[in-house]
Each structure stands twice: as structure tokens, then as C-alpha cells.
Scaffold this active site. Sequence first.
Site, short mmCIF file in Angstrom:
data_model
loop_
_atom_site.label_atom_id
_atom_site.label_comp_id
_atom_site.label_asym_id
_atom_site.label_seq_id
_atom_site.Cartn_x
_atom_site.Cartn_y
_atom_site.Cartn_z
N VAL A 45 -4.01 1.14 4.42
CA VAL A 45 -3.06 1.87 3.58
C VAL A 45 -2.07 0.88 2.98
O VAL A 45 -1.54 0.01 3.67
CB VAL A 45 -2.30 2.92 4.41
CG1 VAL A 45 -1.22 3.62 3.57
CG2 VAL A 45 -3.26 3.94 4.97
N CYS A 46 -1.82 1.05 1.68
CA CYS A 46 -0.79 0.28 1.01
C CYS A 46 0.54 0.83 1.52
O CYS A 46 0.91 1.95 1.19
CB CYS A 46 -0.92 0.45 -0.50
SG CYS A 46 0.37 -0.34 -1.45
N ILE A 47 1.26 0.08 2.33
CA ILE A 47 2.44 0.57 3.05
C ILE A 47 3.52 1.10 2.11
O ILE A 47 4.25 2.01 2.45
CB ILE A 47 3.00 -0.52 4.01
CG1 ILE A 47 3.81 0.12 5.13
CG2 ILE A 47 3.83 -1.54 3.28
CD1 ILE A 47 2.99 0.81 6.16
N SER A 48 3.59 0.59 0.88
CA SER A 48 4.65 1.03 -0.03
C SER A 48 4.49 2.48 -0.45
O SER A 48 5.43 3.09 -0.95
CB SER A 48 4.69 0.14 -1.27
OG SER A 48 3.50 0.29 -2.00
N ILE A 49 3.32 3.10 -0.22
CA ILE A 49 3.13 4.49 -0.64
C ILE A 49 3.32 5.47 0.50
O ILE A 49 3.16 6.66 0.31
CB ILE A 49 1.75 4.71 -1.31
CG1 ILE A 49 0.60 4.49 -0.32
CG2 ILE A 49 1.59 3.90 -2.54
CD1 ILE A 49 0.02 5.74 0.21
#
Length: 136
Positions: A89-93
Site C-alpha cells: 500500500v502506498c502509505i500516503s493514501i
Amino acid sequence: MSEPQSSLLLKKQLAELNKNPVEGFSAGLIDDNDIYRWEVLIIGPPDTLYEGGFFKAHLHFPKEYPLRPPRMKFVTEIWHPNIEKNGDVCISILHEPDPNDESPANVDAAKEWRESYSEFKRKVAQCVRKSQEDCS
């Protein structure tokens, strides 16, 4: 040697989640002896393409938590613009309610979301069905 602050915080947060469950979400430890590795189950929210799906993911918290974010990886197959094909998972989202197709982790899913929404919906539905089969 005293227990790290991050460990105490994670124990408190896990206990709070178990005491006051969040609808559509559950969490537990992958290994009872490691507070830094969680397994979570996210049930696809109502009125979304993911409704009815059972999506399992692993959270790995760093010792520096909460100053550094956890890493999250779906172990259930999921088709989403902000989740890599391998489940990372792209942590910023993590706090965004909708897919961000401007900075996708899964370029193919983002392109499909923009240009062929019916195909995107079909693939999401396939992931939801598969997650339900894997759960039974």
C-alpha cells in the site's frame, strides 16, 4: 530494560480496537509475541465497488512508531490504483477516502479506473468474489 514506548502504544491501541471495534475492520497479532506485526481484516464498505469483500492485510510497525508510519501489504488480491500488484500500500493514501489516480502505485488499475471504468469494476468484483471464497 524497559519496554519501548512504541510497544506500549501499540498494545494500548490494539486493546482499544478490540474493546471498541470499528465497523468493517478487525485487527490482531500475526504472532502473539510480536506487537509490531498485525493482521487486519477489512470488509469492503457498503455502497462501494468493494462491498462484501474480505480483504486481509499485514501491518508492520517500526520501533520508531508513531514517528514513522507502518508498512501495509494486502495478502488478499485487490485491484486498486493505490495498491501495488504485489499488495504493498502506498502509505500516503491511507487516510484518503477514494482512489488517487494522479499518483498511482498500480498504473494499470489507475489507467483502467480513468479510461475503462466498467473493466475496472469487473476486476474489483472478481477480487471481491475471490476474497469471499478464500474466507470460507
